[in-house]
Design a protein around this motif. Structure first.
Motif, PDB file in Angstrom:
ATOM      1  N   VAL A  15       0.833  -1.201   0.000  1.00  0.00           N
ATOM      2  CA  VAL A  15       0.000   0.000   0.000  1.00  0.00           C
ATOM      3  C   VAL A  15       0.865   1.248   0.000  1.00  0.00           C
ATOM      4  O   VAL A  15       0.596   2.216  -0.721  1.00  0.00           O
ATOM      5  CB  VAL A  15      -0.953  -0.005   1.211  1.00  0.00           C
ATOM      6  N   SER A  16       1.935   1.270   0.816  1.00  0.00           N
ATOM      7  CA  SER A  16       2.778   2.469   0.885  1.00  0.00           C
ATOM      8  C   SER A  16       3.432   2.771  -0.455  1.00  0.00           C
ATOM      9  O   SER A  16       3.555   3.936  -0.851  1.00  0.00           O
ATOM     10  CB  SER A  16       3.849   2.299   1.967  1.00  0.00           C
ATOM     11  N   THR A  17       3.839   1.732  -1.175  1.00  0.00           N
ATOM     12  CA  THR A  17       4.451   1.915  -2.493  1.00  0.00           C
ATOM     13  C   THR A  17       3.440   2.453  -3.493  1.00  0.00           C
ATOM     14  O   THR A  17       3.709   3.387  -4.254  1.00  0.00           O
ATOM     15  CB  THR A  17       5.014   0.578  -3.009  1.00  0.00           C
ATOM     16  N   ARG A  18       2.240   1.858  -3.496  1.00  0.00           N
ATOM     17  CA  ARG A  18       1.190   2.297  -4.415  1.00  0.00           C
ATOM     18  C   ARG A  18       0.757   3.723  -4.112  1.00  0.00           C
ATOM     19  O   ARG A  18       0.552   4.538  -5.021  1.00  0.00           O
ATOM     20  CB  ARG A  18       0.004   1.340  -4.319  1.00  0.00           C
ATOM     21  N   LEU A  19       0.640   4.056  -2.822  1.00  0.00           N
ATOM     22  CA  LEU A  19       0.179   5.396  -2.447  1.00  0.00           C
ATOM     23  C   LEU A  19       1.230   6.451  -2.795  1.00  0.00           C
ATOM     24  O   LEU A  19       0.896   7.536  -3.286  1.00  0.00           O
ATOM     25  CB  LEU A  19      -0.164   5.436  -0.963  1.00  0.00           C
ATOM     26  N   ALA A  20       2.493   6.144  -2.549  1.00  0.00           N
ATOM     27  CA  ALA A  20       3.550   7.092  -2.907  1.00  0.00           C
ATOM     28  C   ALA A  20       3.562   7.340  -4.411  1.00  0.00           C
ATOM     29  O   ALA A  20       3.701   8.483  -4.879  1.00  0.00           O
ATOM     30  CB  ALA A  20       4.907   6.563  -2.448  1.00  0.00           C
ATOM     31  N   THR A  21       3.386   6.269  -5.199  1.00  0.00           N
ATOM     32  CA  THR A  21       3.328   6.400  -6.658  1.00  0.00           C
ATOM     33  C   THR A  21       2.156   7.267  -7.079  1.00  0.00           C
ATOM     34  O   THR A  21       2.289   8.149  -7.944  1.00  0.00           O
ATOM     35  CB  THR A  21       3.211   5.005  -7.303  1.00  0.00           C
ATOM     36  N   LEU A  22       1.011   7.025  -6.479  1.00  0.00           N
ATOM     37  CA  LEU A  22      -0.175   7.808  -6.801  1.00  0.00           C
ATOM     38  C   LEU A  22       0.040   9.286  -6.492  1.00  0.00           C
ATOM     39  O   LEU A  22      -0.261  10.156  -7.317  1.00  0.00           O
ATOM     40  CB  LEU A  22      -1.376   7.276  -6.023  1.00  0.00           C
ATOM     41  N   LEU A  23       0.557   9.603  -5.306  1.00  0.00           N
ATOM     42  CA  LEU A  23       0.752  11.002  -4.916  1.00  0.00           C
ATOM     43  C   LEU A  23       1.724  11.703  -5.854  1.00  0.00           C
ATOM     44  O   LEU A  23       1.511  12.865  -6.228  1.00  0.00           O
ATOM     45  CB  LEU A  23       1.246  11.076  -3.476  1.00  0.00           C
ATOM     46  N   LEU A  24       2.784  11.001  -6.257  1.00  0.00           N
ATOM     47  CA  LEU A  24       3.735  11.602  -7.195  1.00  0.00           C
ATOM     48  C   LEU A  24       3.085  11.890  -8.545  1.00  0.00           C
ATOM     49  O   LEU A  24       3.308  12.944  -9.147  1.00  0.00           O
ATOM     50  CB  LEU A  24       4.939  10.681  -7.379  1.00  0.00           C
ATOM     51  N   ASN A  25       2.272  10.963  -9.015  1.00  0.00           N
ATOM     52  CA  ASN A  25       1.583  11.178 -10.289  1.00  0.00           C
ATOM     53  C   ASN A  25       0.564  12.302 -10.207  1.00  0.00           C
ATOM     54  O   ASN A  25       0.443  13.109 -11.125  1.00  0.00           O
ATOM     55  CB  ASN A  25       0.905   9.883 -10.733  1.00  0.00           C
ATOM     56  N   LEU A  26      -0.173  12.354  -9.119  1.00  0.00           N
ATOM     57  CA  LEU A  26      -1.142  13.437  -8.948  1.00  0.00           C
ATOM     58  C   LEU A  26      -0.425  14.778  -8.860  1.00  0.00           C
ATOM     59  O   LEU A  26      -0.896  15.787  -9.414  1.00  0.00           O
ATOM     60  CB  LEU A  26      -1.979  13.200  -7.694  1.00  0.00           C
ATOM     61  N   GLY A  27       0.710  14.806  -8.173  1.00  0.00           N
ATOM     62  CA  GLY A  27       1.481  16.042  -8.096  1.00  0.00           C
ATOM     63  C   GLY A  27       2.013  16.462  -9.449  1.00  0.00           C
ATOM     64  O   GLY A  27       1.985  17.642  -9.822  1.00  0.00           O
ATOM     65  N   GLU A  28       2.491  15.492 -10.216  1.00  0.00           N
ATOM     66  CA  GLU A  28       3.028  15.767 -11.553  1.00  0.00           C
ATOM     67  C   GLU A  28       1.948  16.297 -12.483  1.00  0.00           C
ATOM     68  O   GLU A  28       2.186  17.186 -13.301  1.00  0.00           O
ATOM     69  CB  GLU A  28       3.622  14.469 -12.103  1.00  0.00           C
ATOM     70  N   ARG A  29       0.726  15.754 -12.328  1.00  0.00           N
ATOM     71  CA  ARG A  29      -0.350  16.067 -13.263  1.00  0.00           C
ATOM     72  C   ARG A  29      -1.192  17.252 -12.806  1.00  0.00           C
ATOM     73  O   ARG A  29      -1.627  18.062 -13.619  1.00  0.00           O
ATOM     74  CB  ARG A  29      -1.232  14.815 -13.400  1.00  0.00           C
ATOM     75  N   PHE A  30      -1.407  17.367 -11.482  1.00  0.00           N
ATOM     76  CA  PHE A  30      -2.351  18.368 -10.966  1.00  0.00           C
ATOM     77  C   PHE A  30      -1.732  19.277  -9.911  1.00  0.00           C
ATOM     78  O   PHE A  30      -2.445  19.958  -9.192  1.00  0.00           O
ATOM     79  CB  PHE A  30      -3.577  17.667 -10.371  1.00  0.00           C
ATOM     80  N   GLY A  31      -0.407  19.260  -9.798  1.00  0.00           N
ATOM     81  CA  GLY A  31       0.250  20.027  -8.746  1.00  0.00           C
ATOM     82  C   GLY A  31       0.520  21.473  -9.113  1.00  0.00           C
ATOM     83  O   GLY A  31       0.655  21.832 -10.276  1.00  0.00           O
ATOM     84  N   ARG A  32       0.595  22.290  -8.060  1.00  0.00           N
ATOM     85  CA  ARG A  32       0.937  23.712  -8.228  1.00  0.00           C
ATOM     86  C   ARG A  32       1.977  24.066  -7.164  1.00  0.00           C
ATOM     87  O   ARG A  32       1.789  23.808  -5.975  1.00  0.00           O
ATOM     88  CB  ARG A  32      -0.326  24.572  -8.049  1.00  0.00           C
ATOM     89  N   GLU A  33       3.088  24.647  -7.606  1.00  0.00           N
ATOM     90  CA  GLU A  33       4.142  25.037  -6.674  1.00  0.00           C
ATOM     91  C   GLU A  33       3.656  26.185  -5.798  1.00  0.00           C
ATOM     92  O   GLU A  33       3.084  27.157  -6.284  1.00  0.00           O
ATOM     93  CB  GLU A  33       5.401  25.475  -7.433  1.00  0.00           C
ATOM     94  N   GLU A  34       3.887  26.041  -4.491  1.00  0.00           N
ATOM     95  CA  GLU A  34       3.410  27.054  -3.542  1.00  0.00           C
ATOM     96  C   GLU A  34       4.322  27.054  -2.323  1.00  0.00           C
ATOM     97  O   GLU A  34       4.245  26.162  -1.464  1.00  0.00           O
ATOM     98  CB  GLU A  34       1.965  26.731  -3.122  1.00  0.00           C
ATOM     99  N   GLY A  35       5.192  28.049  -2.242  1.00  0.00           N
ATOM    100  CA  GLY A  35       6.068  28.165  -1.080  1.00  0.00           C
ATOM    101  C   GLY A  35       6.962  26.966  -0.849  1.00  0.00           C
ATOM    102  O   GLY A  35       7.154  26.530   0.296  1.00  0.00           O
ATOM    103  N   GLY A  36       7.512  26.414  -1.925  1.00  0.00           N
ATOM    104  CA  GLY A  36       8.395  25.275  -1.792  1.00  0.00           C
ATOM    105  C   GLY A  36       7.691  23.942  -1.680  1.00  0.00           C
ATOM    106  O   GLY A  36       8.342  22.900  -1.562  1.00  0.00           O
ATOM    107  N   ARG A  37       6.367  23.964  -1.695  1.00  0.00           N
ATOM    108  CA  ARG A  37       5.579  22.727  -1.655  1.00  0.00           C
ATOM    109  C   ARG A  37       4.890  22.540  -2.996  1.00  0.00           C
ATOM    110  O   ARG A  37       4.680  23.492  -3.731  1.00  0.00           O
ATOM    111  CB  ARG A  37       4.521  22.790  -0.549  1.00  0.00           C
ATOM    112  N   LEU A  38       4.531  21.290  -3.294  1.00  0.00           N
ATOM    113  CA  LEU A  38       3.746  21.006  -4.491  1.00  0.00           C
ATOM    114  C   LEU A  38       2.345  20.617  -4.030  1.00  0.00           C
ATOM    115  O   LEU A  38       2.137  19.533  -3.470  1.00  0.00           O
ATOM    116  CB  LEU A  38       4.372  19.869  -5.294  1.00  0.00           C
ATOM    117  N   VAL A  39       1.387  21.519  -4.231  1.00  0.00           N
ATOM    118  CA  VAL A  39       0.024  21.321  -3.741  1.00  0.00           C
ATOM    119  C   VAL A  39      -0.821  20.676  -4.835  1.00  0.00           C
ATOM    120  O   VAL A  39      -0.912  21.198  -5.955  1.00  0.00           O
ATOM    121  CB  VAL A  39      -0.625  22.661  -3.311  1.00  0.00           C
ATOM    122  N   ILE A  40      -1.432  19.529  -4.526  1.00  0.00           N
ATOM    123  CA  ILE A  40      -2.325  18.852  -5.467  1.00  0.00           C
ATOM    124  C   ILE A  40      -3.677  19.558  -5.422  1.00  0.00           C
ATOM    125  O   ILE A  40      -4.322  19.619  -4.372  1.00  0.00           O
ATOM    126  CB  ILE A  40      -2.474  17.364  -5.100  1.00  0.00           C
TER     127      ILE A  40
END
Length: 234
Positions: free
Chosen positions: A150-175
């Motif tokens: 689960v941890s591997t799948r969730l980390a992969t999902l979050l990275l993909n969501l960040g890549e596709r729907f993320g916005r840089e904000e104060g050094g963070r990538l907000v989905i």
């Protein structure tokens, strides 16, 4: 196509140069429909007589397998083409298409597309290339989900969501797409309880933070290491 190289969840977009204008220039009539978040565009058992083009918004495609678990096979944003590749009449849908946000979708009758394909080989090549690539990725996504922790799948999902729907904000990538733990669980074929446990671990480790159902990625390098973790049983 956008896809994080750690495998797992895929976010899809059309190939370079393919657009709604290709349908219009081929003389195909399109019908526009609007959907609210959580509305189903189609579901298994619905007639498979149309192809769909996402004009705006976010749509996810998913299947249900096993003990009624969901596996998201594609997440499309603005200009994604979706629907089954087959143009044979009398078939039925075998996946769900759901609006994640407010969405505008254009529908084109397959019977009309079939006539155009017979006379416009360049159009046919673009269309089939787009759809076959998405279907290939869908099969790979489901297979990889079934054999990763689960941890591997969730980390992969979050990275993909960040890549596709993320916005840089104060050094963070907000989905920018708001999601509950249940939404995340549905996307990786897991349970809400398991996802909540891993999300808490990620927050304690300083990998992410959540506010108002919005997830911010704080350490993408560490998340990528988790996404490349060992396979194992759920």
């Amino acid at each position: 196509m956008l896809r994080h190289d750690t495998g797992g969840f895929a976010a899809s977009s059309p190939p370079e140069g393919f657009d709604l204008k290709d349908f219009e220039e081929a003389g195909l009539r399109v019908v526009e429909r609007r959907f609210e978040p959580k509305d189903l565009i189609f579901a298994p058992g619905d007639p498979d007589d149309q192809l769909y083009f996402l004009l705006s918004g976010v749509v996810r495609l998913y299947k249900i397998y096993g003990d009624y678990k969901e596996a998201t096979t594609a997440l499309l944003k603005d200009r994604g083409i979706f629907g089954k590749l087959s143009l044979v009449e009398g078939r039925w849908q075998d996946v769900f298409a759901e609006a994640v946000t407010e969405a505008r979708v254009a529908a084109i009758q397959k019977a009309a597309i079939e006539q155009v394909i017979k006379t416009k080989p360049d159009f046919a090549l673009k269309l089939f290339s787009s759809l076959s690539e998405r279907l290939r990725q869908s099969d790979e996504v489901i297979e990889s989900l079934l054999h990763r922790e689960v941890s591997t799948r969730l980390a992969t999902l979050l990275l993909n969501l960040g890549e596709r729907f993320g916005r840089e904000e104060g050094g963070r990538l907000v989905i920018e797409v708001r999601m509950t733990h249940q939404d995340l669980a549905n996307m990786i074929a897991s349970t809400r309880e398991a996802v909540s446990k891993v999300m808490s671990e990620f927050q304690r480790e300083g990998l992410i933070e959540t506010r108002n159902r919005r997830i911010a990625l704080l350490n993408r390098e560490a998340l990528a290491e988790r996404a490349a973790g060992p396979t194992g049983l759920v």
